[in-house]
Structure formats: C-alpha cells, structure tokens
Design an enzyme around this catalytic site. Structure first.
Site, short mmCIF file in Angstrom:
data_model
loop_
_atom_site.label_atom_id
_atom_site.label_comp_id
_atom_site.label_asym_id
_atom_site.label_seq_id
_atom_site.Cartn_x
_atom_site.Cartn_y
_atom_site.Cartn_z
N ASP A 14 -2.86 -17.71 -0.72
CA ASP A 14 -2.43 -16.44 -1.33
C ASP A 14 -2.92 -15.24 -0.53
O ASP A 14 -3.99 -15.28 0.08
CB ASP A 14 -2.98 -16.37 -2.77
CG ASP A 14 -2.29 -15.29 -3.58
OD1 ASP A 14 -1.14 -14.94 -3.25
OD2 ASP A 14 -2.91 -14.78 -4.53
N TRP A 19 -1.63 -8.71 2.99
CA TRP A 19 -1.96 -8.64 4.43
C TRP A 19 -0.93 -7.77 5.15
O TRP A 19 -1.28 -6.92 5.96
CB TRP A 19 -1.96 -10.06 5.01
CG TRP A 19 -2.39 -10.15 6.44
CD1 TRP A 19 -3.65 -10.36 6.92
CD2 TRP A 19 -1.53 -10.03 7.60
NE1 TRP A 19 -3.63 -10.38 8.30
CE2 TRP A 19 -2.36 -10.18 8.73
CE3 TRP A 19 -0.16 -9.83 7.77
CZ2 TRP A 19 -1.85 -10.13 10.03
CZ3 TRP A 19 0.34 -9.77 9.06
CH2 TRP A 19 -0.50 -9.91 10.18
N HIS A 31 4.19 -13.44 5.45
CA HIS A 31 4.47 -14.88 5.30
C HIS A 31 4.56 -15.56 6.67
O HIS A 31 4.10 -16.69 6.84
CB HIS A 31 5.78 -15.08 4.53
CG HIS A 31 5.73 -14.59 3.12
ND1 HIS A 31 4.67 -14.88 2.28
CD2 HIS A 31 6.57 -13.80 2.39
CE1 HIS A 31 4.88 -14.31 1.10
NE2 HIS A 31 6.02 -13.64 1.14
N SER A 60 7.14 -22.64 -8.63
CA SER A 60 8.32 -22.59 -9.53
C SER A 60 8.60 -21.15 -9.94
O SER A 60 9.75 -20.77 -10.16
CB SER A 60 8.06 -23.39 -10.81
OG SER A 60 7.51 -24.64 -10.54
N LEU A 125 -3.67 -37.41 9.23
CA LEU A 125 -3.77 -36.46 8.11
C LEU A 125 -2.47 -36.47 7.31
O LEU A 125 -1.39 -36.39 7.88
CB LEU A 125 -4.01 -35.04 8.65
CG LEU A 125 -4.06 -33.93 7.59
CD1 LEU A 125 -5.47 -33.76 7.06
CD2 LEU A 125 -3.58 -32.60 8.15
C1 IPE Z 1 0.56 -18.78 -6.00
O1 IPE Z 1 0.50 -17.46 -5.57
C2 IPE Z 1 1.69 -19.49 -5.33
C3 IPE Z 1 1.56 -19.71 -3.90
C4 IPE Z 1 0.55 -19.41 -3.15
C5 IPE Z 1 2.69 -20.36 -3.29
P1 IPE Z 1 1.19 -16.28 -6.40
O2 IPE Z 1 0.94 -15.04 -5.64
O3 IPE Z 1 2.59 -16.60 -6.70
O4 IPE Z 1 0.35 -16.28 -7.76
P2 IPE Z 1 0.15 -15.14 -8.86
O5 IPE Z 1 1.52 -14.63 -9.20
O6 IPE Z 1 -0.69 -14.07 -8.24
O7 IPE Z 1 -0.54 -15.80 -9.98
C1 IPE Z 2 1.28 -16.19 -1.05
O1 IPE Z 2 1.17 -14.86 -0.68
C2 IPE Z 2 2.52 -16.83 -0.52
C3 IPE Z 2 3.55 -17.11 -1.54
C4 IPE Z 2 3.41 -16.94 -2.82
C5 IPE Z 2 4.82 -17.58 -1.06
P1 IPE Z 2 1.74 -13.71 -1.61
O2 IPE Z 2 3.12 -13.38 -1.17
O3 IPE Z 2 1.60 -14.07 -3.04
O4 IPE Z 2 0.76 -12.53 -1.24
P2 IPE Z 2 0.17 -11.42 -2.22
O5 IPE Z 2 -0.55 -12.14 -3.31
O6 IPE Z 2 1.35 -10.64 -2.73
O7 IPE Z 2 -0.73 -10.63 -1.36
MG MG Z 3 0.11 -13.74 -4.40
#
Ligand code: IPE
Ligand code: IPE
Ligand code: MG
Length: 236
Positions: A14, A19, A31, A60, A125
């Site tokens: 996350d 970033w 990403h 999901s 792995l």
């Molecule tokens: C969790 O991150 C899902 C992934 C890292 C793929 P999110 O950014 O979607 O989670 P919430 O919304 O902050 O709980």
């Molecule tokens: C996690 O990074 C990746 C996915 C959920 C796909 P985020 O996109 O949730 O990044 P933040 O939480 O908005 O910084």
């Molecule tokens: Mg996030």
C-alpha cells in the site's frame, strides 16, 4: 548471523498513490514504481530464503476506484506478465494468481494461465499474486465449492478449498503505507500470522525495510494459544 526467515511472507503493498502524489505525478506512476519495488522485494525474498511470498495487488474493492486508474492497473498487470515472467522463471519463481478470474477479461485470464504454466516447474519461491482478491470472496467461494459437492463444511475442508490451499498460512503479514488494517486480505489464512506495519510507502519499501520486518518477526514469540512456559518446555 541472519535470523531464520519466515517460510511464508504476505504483503499488503500500500502507498503507491501517495508516493506519486507527493511527487505531483499521476497515481499510475506510483503503481508503476510499485512494480519495481515488487521486483526488488522478490529478489530479496529469494536471497533471504523465504519460500512463499503472497502479495495483494488488486482487491475486490479496488474496482470502485476511478475507471482510468482501474484500467491503468489492468494494463500494468498485462505488461508485467509479458515483461517479467521470463526473468522470474529464471530465478526459480513459481507464479500463482489468486482471486476471482471471472471479473477479468478473457485475454487477461489466458495470460495468467500461461504465466502459471510457464513457471510451474520452479521450486525456489512461490509467488502468489492476489488479483481481484478479497478474503470474504475466498471464504465464500470455498464454502460454495463444498456445498456444490455436497461435502460437510468443516474447518479442514474449508481450508483445503481456499484459494491458497497450495501453501501453508503466512507466518508474517506486512502492510506498508502506514495504515493498520487488513482491508479484506487473507481473512482466513492470517489467523495466526504475525503482523508488521511499516510507515514506508510501498515504492520506498527496500531491502533494509524488509530486513526490519524480518528482524521484528524473529523477535516475536508465537504461542498459538499456548503459554510461554509450554513453549519453553517443548523446545528446551
Ligand atoms: C489494499 O489497499 C489493497 C491492495 C494493496 C491491493 P487499499 O488502498 O485498497 O486499502 P484501503 O482502501 O486503504 O483500506
Ligand atoms: C496500493 O497503493 C496499490 C493498490 C491498491 C492497487 P494505493 O493505490 O492504495 O496507494 P495509496 O494508499 O492511495 O497511497
Ligand atoms: Mg491504499
């Protein structure tokens, strides 16, 4: 001496969006950097003797993001499949994609199946990429499978029907990005995982940050419901 690595590490990757935002870049740039960070993390895990790495790449609930971010993430996965699989395979990585494939395009589904087939012989792995995955989906699909076959719903039967039945439960679950929640990740499988929360945003999660998590894990006492004294007696 380096501590014994956990057998199975799971990561909620996350912080990509933040970033990018800090750099005044579009979220998708975060990403993209996240894919780089994952590549580094896989290499580090192989070097440290981790046997299973499970990463949360798309939940999901992530379908609820702006359409351009969702399509950007789909595209990124498609590109990563063609670009990264040969090198991953060379490093002995066996890929599994874990999640609901029905929500994905036919082309994507074929790509995932092909990447799994191409790496099926590897043993160094296991890399589980959780994509269109939710812990609740997993429990529901496992229960539905048992019900359809007329099998009794027991803990063991459910466990065997879950999407991660090919690996033992995670020993260590890391979440980067500073949030302290599970966000519908491995609800069933993390019953006894050690949790580690890192303030680092995922693109900044480097080898040193991973080593910090591994060191914290090594210092934990896993009791699985027993008392500390019982554990000392069993190992001492
Ligand atoms: C969790 O991150 C899902 C992934 C890292 C793929 P999110 O950014 O979607 O989670 P919430 O919304 O902050 O709980
Ligand atoms: C996690 O990074 C990746 C996915 C959920 C796909 P985020 O996109 O949730 O990044 P933040 O939480 O908005 O910084
Ligand atoms: Mg996030």
């Amino acid at each position: 001496m380096a501590p014994v690595a956990p057998y199975h590490v799971a990561i909620v990757m996350d912080g990509n969006g933040r970033w990018a935002k800090r750099r005044l870049m579009p979220r998708i740039a975060g990403h993209r950097q996240g894919v780089e960070s994952l590549r580094r993390c896989i290499r580090a895990c192989v070097q440290r003797g981790v046997r299973v790495l499970t990463v949360f790449a798309f939940s999901s609930e992530n379908w609820n993001r702006p359409p351009e971010e969702v399509s950007g993430l789909m595209e990124l996965l498609g590109k990563a499949l063609t670009r990264e699989v040969p090198e991953l395979s060379q490093s002995g990585v066996r890929l599994y994609f874990v999640g609901d494939r029905q929500g994905l395009s036919e082309r994507m589904r074929q790509g995932l199946a092909q990447a799994e087939a191409d790496t099926a012989h590897n043993e160094r792995l296991v890399l589980n990429v959780c994509f269109n995955y939710g812990g609740r989906w997993d429990i529901a699909q496992a229960a539905a499978g048992l019900a359809a076959r007329g099998e009794p719903i027991t803990e063991l039967a459910l466990d065997r029907a879950m999407a991660l039945a090919h690996v033992p439960d995670p020993d260590l679950l890391i979440r980067t990005g500073g949030e302290q929640r599970i966000s519908n990740f491995l609800l069933w499988q993390c019953a006894y995982s050690e949790l580690f929360f890192s303030e680092r945003l995922w693109p900044d999660f480097d080898e040193a940050a991973l080593d910090q998590a591994l060191a914290a894990f090594a210092a934990r006492e896993r009791r699985f419901g027993q008392t500390s004294e019982q554990l000392v007696r069993a190992t001492g």
